[in-house]
Design a protein around this motif. Structure first.
Motif, PDB file in Angstrom:
ATOM      1  N   UNK A  79      11.783  75.034  43.275  1.00 52.48           N
ATOM      2  CA  UNK A  79      12.957  74.772  44.113  1.00 52.48           C
ATOM      3  C   UNK A  79      12.478  74.402  45.511  1.00 52.48           C
ATOM      4  N   UNK A  80      13.394  73.865  46.288  1.00 49.56           N
ATOM      5  CA  UNK A  80      13.137  73.606  47.707  1.00 49.56           C
ATOM      6  C   UNK A  80      14.467  73.679  48.429  1.00 49.56           C
ATOM      7  N   UNK A  81      14.477  74.378  49.563  1.00 48.48           N
ATOM      8  CA  UNK A  81      15.678  74.493  50.398  1.00 48.48           C
ATOM      9  C   UNK A  81      15.223  74.461  51.855  1.00 48.48           C
ATOM     10  N   UNK A  82      15.393  73.313  52.512  1.00 43.66           N
ATOM     11  CA  UNK A  82      14.881  73.146  53.888  1.00 43.66           C
ATOM     12  C   UNK A  82      15.940  72.477  54.747  1.00 43.66           C
ATOM     13  N   UNK A  83      15.729  72.585  56.058  1.00 42.79           N
ATOM     14  CA  UNK A  83      16.588  71.887  57.023  1.00 42.79           C
ATOM     15  C   UNK A  83      15.872  70.623  57.462  1.00 42.79           C
ATOM     16  N   UNK A  84      16.599  69.498  57.434  1.00 38.26           N
ATOM     17  CA  UNK A  84      16.025  68.206  57.801  1.00 38.26           C
ATOM     18  C   UNK A  84      16.128  67.974  59.308  1.00 38.26           C
ATOM     19  N   UNK A  85      15.383  67.004  59.842  1.00 34.24           N
ATOM     20  CA  UNK A  85      15.402  66.762  61.302  1.00 34.24           C
ATOM     21  C   UNK A  85      16.801  66.463  61.848  1.00 34.24           C
ATOM     22  N   UNK A  86      17.703  65.878  61.043  1.00 32.29           N
ATOM     23  CA  UNK A  86      19.040  65.569  61.537  1.00 32.29           C
ATOM     24  C   UNK A  86      20.009  66.724  61.343  1.00 32.29           C
ATOM     25  N   UNK A  87      19.470  67.942  61.136  1.00 32.13           N
ATOM     26  CA  UNK A  87      20.265  69.171  60.960  1.00 32.13           C
ATOM     27  C   UNK A  87      20.984  69.225  59.610  1.00 32.13           C
ATOM     28  N   UNK A  88      20.709  68.274  58.734  1.00 33.47           N
ATOM     29  CA  UNK A  88      21.237  68.381  57.377  1.00 33.47           C
ATOM     30  C   UNK A  88      20.369  69.370  56.578  1.00 33.47           C
ATOM     31  N   UNK A  89      20.875  69.778  55.421  1.00 35.23           N
ATOM     32  CA  UNK A  89      20.136  70.676  54.546  1.00 35.23           C
ATOM     33  C   UNK A  89      19.804  69.949  53.243  1.00 35.23           C
ATOM     34  N   UNK A 148       1.211  62.049  29.160  1.00 36.98           N
ATOM     35  CA  UNK A 148       2.607  61.858  29.524  1.00 36.98           C
ATOM     36  C   UNK A 148       3.090  63.077  30.290  1.00 36.98           C
ATOM     37  N   UNK A 149       3.604  62.859  31.499  1.00 41.84           N
ATOM     38  CA  UNK A 149       4.156  63.932  32.319  1.00 41.84           C
ATOM     39  C   UNK A 149       5.608  63.595  32.624  1.00 41.84           C
ATOM     40  N   UNK A 150       6.518  64.480  32.292  1.00 39.18           N
ATOM     41  CA  UNK A 150       7.936  64.280  32.566  1.00 39.18           C
ATOM     42  C   UNK A 150       8.480  65.489  33.303  1.00 39.18           C
ATOM     43  N   UNK A 151       9.608  65.287  33.952  1.00 36.41           N
ATOM     44  CA  UNK A 151      10.242  66.373  34.701  1.00 36.41           C
ATOM     45  C   UNK A 151      11.715  66.049  34.873  1.00 36.41           C
ATOM     46  N   UNK A 152      12.524  67.088  35.026  1.00 31.51           N
ATOM     47  CA  UNK A 152      13.925  66.935  35.388  1.00 31.51           C
ATOM     48  C   UNK A 152      14.120  67.478  36.796  1.00 31.51           C
ATOM     49  N   UNK A 153      15.155  66.974  37.476  1.00 29.47           N
ATOM     50  CA  UNK A 153      15.358  67.394  38.862  1.00 29.47           C
ATOM     51  C   UNK A 153      16.800  67.131  39.269  1.00 29.47           C
ATOM     52  N   UNK A 154      17.343  68.007  40.102  1.00 20.26           N
ATOM     53  CA  UNK A 154      18.629  67.786  40.747  1.00 20.26           C
ATOM     54  C   UNK A 154      18.412  68.012  42.244  1.00 20.26           C
ATOM     55  N   UNK A 155      18.967  67.109  43.084  1.00 24.20           N
ATOM     56  CA  UNK A 155      18.702  67.126  44.519  1.00 24.20           C
ATOM     57  C   UNK A 155      20.000  66.844  45.267  1.00 24.20           C
ATOM     58  N   UNK A 156      20.238  67.587  46.354  1.00 23.46           N
ATOM     59  CA  UNK A 156      21.471  67.432  47.125  1.00 23.46           C
ATOM     60  C   UNK A 156      21.160  67.460  48.612  1.00 23.46           C
ATOM     61  N   UNK A 157      21.922  66.675  49.375  1.00 17.92           N
ATOM     62  CA  UNK A 157      21.804  66.629  50.844  1.00 17.92           C
ATOM     63  C   UNK A 157      23.169  66.982  51.433  1.00 17.92           C
ATOM     64  N   UNK A 158      23.212  67.997  52.292  1.00 16.33           N
ATOM     65  CA  UNK A 158      24.477  68.501  52.853  1.00 16.33           C
ATOM     66  C   UNK A 158      24.555  68.157  54.335  1.00 16.33           C
ATOM     67  N   UNK A 159      25.700  67.515  54.745  1.00 14.89           N
ATOM     68  CA  UNK A 159      25.967  67.159  56.143  1.00 14.89           C
ATOM     69  C   UNK A 159      26.948  68.156  56.728  1.00 14.89           C
ATOM     70  N   UNK A 160      26.513  69.009  57.660  1.00 14.62           N
ATOM     71  CA  UNK A 160      27.407  70.065  58.159  1.00 14.62           C
ATOM     72  C   UNK A 160      28.582  69.533  58.977  1.00 14.62           C
ATOM     73  N   UNK A 161      28.445  68.353  59.603  1.00 19.25           N
ATOM     74  CA  UNK A 161      29.532  67.899  60.477  1.00 19.25           C
ATOM     75  C   UNK A 161      30.781  67.486  59.697  1.00 19.25           C
ATOM     76  N   UNK A 162      30.628  67.027  58.478  1.00 20.49           N
ATOM     77  CA  UNK A 162      31.832  66.680  57.697  1.00 20.49           C
ATOM     78  C   UNK A 162      31.875  67.426  56.366  1.00 20.49           C
ATOM     79  N   UNK A 163      30.970  68.442  56.198  1.00 21.13           N
ATOM     80  CA  UNK A 163      30.916  69.297  55.004  1.00 21.13           C
ATOM     81  C   UNK A 163      30.755  68.455  53.727  1.00 21.13           C
ATOM     82  N   UNK A 164      30.101  67.318  53.847  1.00 23.52           N
ATOM     83  CA  UNK A 164      29.919  66.415  52.708  1.00 23.52           C
ATOM     84  C   UNK A 164      28.562  66.666  52.058  1.00 23.52           C
TER      85      UNK A 164
END
Length: 822
Positions: free
Chosen positions: A616-626, A682-698
């Protein structure tokens, strides 16, 4: 229910009266034993499957069936039917392609609107329903043991499922080799409609064919929309307002049959009803798995007619008969007709071979009635299990002279008939045959030696052991010494001296050279002495134990290899675990990112020596998004940990630089494909990734072959509709799309790996429904701030790694905001 025998005249002979009594008793006992025999046959067949597949004993196979039944909450008979449905095991094929547009089983198809959300979603919150399903499935398993034909199975399904699932009609289709469908069983439909739909050509738009080809259930719940895609069965079609077509599962193979459940009621099938129908179809895999449509089987049965069997029997060197059962109006076997006979078959009147064809058993062998042999015939005809009786004495008259003969009889079922063969035993011949069989099976032979005359006698098997032509005669002790390995010569001489001087038995290992290499033998011998104690004769055996010696040597080598491999794997696991702990630190409490509460849990598998690739990964990006990421790399060990680190750091690097999420997945896919080509793997992987914008809760999210996130809002649970995106490392032309979601105060969004929901032998839909229901229950109990860790802890005995990420949007209450604070 007892049945009376046919009436016998008062003036009948005593033998006829005795025969009538025997027939009456058999009729009554067969009826009483039919149910028990059918159930026993199912259990014995399932045990036989496990014995063949796993190489275990009959008792061990029975214990395995009991254990599986207890673990899955099945009855023993249910587990036996499920096991029989997996007879055609084979390597597991690649996953079936995604459903075409309009497939009601696919998550992209819209169904009836739900008043809580305004669109179709997966909702849960009630009980799992297992306690309600078990009695129905147990009743169904019991009925399958005595059901006659596919029509009987269809009627049983309609009867058992009618009240619980609202099933009004059942249809069973088989896929022929030509690609068409044949209706082999039905219930609840009239004969005219069954005749109209008995043969369905390989056309598009046939739900049963699509269910088999797609290996998935079709739930036709909106008749107006379904009619535009499928040919709906019925006259008129709206006779059944909702339908379900389920393929009969074949473990690791392509289904060959589908079951249709037709309902007069409209509306969708509930989750409990779907689970019930899936498990019912799985139970039917056993009785339906070995069948084939009438059109395909006709040619096979044609080869088993009497003329074909007669040609086979003509080539046999021994007596054999093909018997056709003759039944009464009530179905009981009254006698057997001889439809083919081998040339050496003879009856009491001296008729031989084809002269017996057309006659009845009770005419040619009258004293068979009422014996254990007659019971064996009936059991074989009923259960299909071969009969091999113990030798028995038979009274017969040969050339007018009464005599008793000893016979051994074998019987096998062939398309509703019996093939019977027998051996007539002479006492001396039987003993000689048994002795020869014993020597052959034990790979040993006897030897005798007269010291006074210096003569040696061997049995036939000793010549086989020494690779010696019997024409050359047995070896003397001096000649035997020349075939021993040099180190064994002194030991053999010492053993012979001990045998002759002290009269003690010897048990000596030897190694001899033959034309086929060195063989390991065992010599066991003892001496017979006279009144003075002088040996007058030596008796012994030579046994070839080369195979046993080779097995013991291979076992020792295997044990050494296992110990070495275990040490290497333990060292690799320790290294991988240290790398994983370093690369993937797990926080001890909830995090706060961009105004959201984040709870993280990671639980490794509790068995095996390999570390998995969940991350997993959960970090804050430079633009204050998560940024939130959950991934799962295929495989275990150092390779999986290395790929996990590569994906985790590359994902963070591209996200920090501002790359769009679909672009990130495309580049990661290219990276894995390039890495695979370099490593010739052969190397395979599954992944789900999300980017959250706090100013519009999107929240913008993408996925690569991963399970859908679970959104919990206002005490409702819904799995998000997934954007396009195949797993990483699978194809060069993979494309990825993104989807959006507005997080509201109080929302929980759950990202997870498959270890949280998958159970062996269980449909993934059941695991997803269980996750939704459990999440709702935990939130009601106040586990919101530790939801991820609580969910992971509720998976005892996990067989795979578990990674859970709970993203919570706090509401305005102080308690909810305080839960995010470290």
């Amino acid at each position: 229910m007892k049945r009376d025998a046919a009436p016998v005249g008062e003036g009948a002979a005593p033998e006829v009266l005795a025969l009538a009594k025997v027939v009456a008793r058999l009729r009554s006992e067969v009826v009483d034993l039919e149910g028990v025999a059918a159930t026993t046959a199912v259990v014995e067949r399932a045990k036989g499957v496990l014995m063949a597949q796993a190489g275990v004993s009959a008792d061990a196979a029975y214990e395995v069936l009991l254990g599986r039944a207890g673990q899955q909450g099945h009855t023993l008979l249910e587990e036996c039917w499920i096991t029989l449905g997996q007879i055609r095991s084979r390597p597991r094929p690649a996953p079936a392609p995604s459903s075409p547009p309009g497939d009601t089983a696919a998550s992209t198809r819209k169904g009836p609107a739900d008043p809580a959300f305004g669109h179709r979603g997966r909702f849960a919150g009630g009980p799992d329903g297992d306690a309600e399903l078990r009695p129905l499935l147990a009743r169904l398993a019991d009925g399958l043991a005595v059901a006659h034909g596919d029509d009987g199975i269809a009627e049983l399904l309609r009867t058992v499922l009618g009240g619980a699932a609202g099933v009004d009609a059942v249809m069973i289709y088989f896929l022929t080799s030509a690609g068409s469908l044949e209706l082999t069983g039905s219930a609840g439909i009239d004969e005219g409609l069954a005749g109209q739909w008995r043969h369905v050509p390989p056309l598009t738009g046939v739900a049963a064919h699509e269910a088999i080809a797609g290996r998935r259930a079709l739930w036709l719940e909106d008749q107006a929309q379904d009619a535009r895609r499928y040919l709906l069965i019925g006259d008129p079609p709206d006779r059944w307002l909702s339908r379900a077509w389920l393929p009969v599962p074949v473990d690791g193979g392509t289904p060959k049959a589908a079951i249709g459940f037709l309902r007069a009621r409209p509306g969708p099938f509930t989750a409990g009803t779907r689970a019930l129908l899936r498990r019912a179809a799985r139970l039917c895999a056993g009785p339906l798995g070995a069948q084939e449509p009438a059109g395909d089987a006709e040619g096979a049965r044609g080869g088993a007619d009497a003329a074909s069997v007669q040609r086979v029997l003509d080539a046999l060197d021994g007596p054999a008969l093909l018997l056709t059962p003759l039944r009464s109006e009530t179905g009981e076997v009254e006698d057997y007709r001889i439809d083919a006979a081998a040339p050496q078959s003879v009856d009491v009147a001296g008729r031989r071979g084809r002269e017996l064809v057309g006659r009845k058993i009770l005419e040619t062998y009258p004293t068979v009635a009422g014996t254990a042999l007659w019971d064996g015939y009936l059991e074989t005809l009923t259960t299909g299990m071969g009969y091999e009786g113990q030798p028995f004495t038979y009274d017969e008259v040969i050339a007018g002279v009464p005599r008793q003969s000893v016979y051994s009889v074998r019987a096998s079922r062939l398309d509703g008939r019996l093939v019977v063969s027998w051996i007539r035993h002479d006492t001396s011949e039987r003993e000689a045959r048994r002795l020869a069989d014993m020597q052959r099976l034990g790979n040993l032979g006897w030897v005798s030696w007269d010291p006074a005359k210096d003569t040696v006698t061997w049995s036939e098997q000793v010549y086989t052991i020494f690779d010696r032509d019997p024409v050359e005669g047995p070896m003397t002790w001096e000649e035997l010494a020349r075939h021993l390995l040099p180190g064994d010569v002194p030991e053999l001489g010492s053993a012979v001296r001990q045998l002759l001087s002290d009269g003690e038995a010897v048990d000596q290992p030897l190694q001899i050279t033959t034309a086929h290499g060195v063989r390991h033998l065992r010599l066991v011998a003892e001496a017979q002495t006279d009144a003075d104690g002088t040996p007058v004769e030596v008796h012994g055996i030579f046994q070839d134990v080369t195979a046993q010696h080779d097995i013991e040597r291979a076992l020792r080598e295997s044990e050494r290899a296992v110990l070495l491999q275990r040490g290497m794997l333990q060292a690799e696991r320790a290294l991988a675990a240290r790398l994983q702990d370093t690369l993937l630190p797990i926080p001890e409490q909830s995090l706060e990112l961009a105004g959201l509460c984040v709870d993280v849990a990671y639980v490794p598998a509790d068995s095996g020596v390999n570390v998995g690739g969940d991350w997993y990964s959960a970090i804050e990006l430079p633009d204050k998004c998560a940024l939130f990421v959950v991934g799962d790399v295929a495989g275990h060990g150092l390779a999986a940990v290395g790929t996990m680190a590569q994906l985790r750091f590359t994902t963070k690097g591209m996200a920090v630089t501002g790359s769009a999420l679909p672009d990130v997945l495309r580049r990661l896919n290219t990276l894995l494909l390039h890495t695979a080509s370099d490593q010739s793997g052969t190397t395979t992987a599954t992944m789900v990734m999300a980017r959250y914008q706090p100013w519009d809760r999107r929240l913008i999210w993408v996925r690569a072959g991963h399970l859908p996130p679970l959104l919990v809002r206002r005490e409702r649970a819904e799995f998000l509709e997934q954007p396009q995106g195949s797993l990483l490392g699978a194809a060069y032309d993979a494309s990825y799309e993104q989807a959006g979601l507005d997080l509201l105060p109080g929302d929980h969004l759950l990202f997870y790996t498959d270890g949280l929901v998958e159970e062996p032998g269980e449909d993934i839909e059941v695991g997803l429904d269980r996750l939704a229901a459990t999440t709702l229950r935990l939130l009601r109990e106040g586990a919101g701030d530790t939801l991820a860790r609580t969910l992971a802890a509720l998976c005892p005995g996990n067989r795979d790694d578990i990674c859970v990420l709970d993203v919570h949007a706090p509401d305005a209450s102080p308690d909810d905001r305080a839960a995010c604070e470290p």
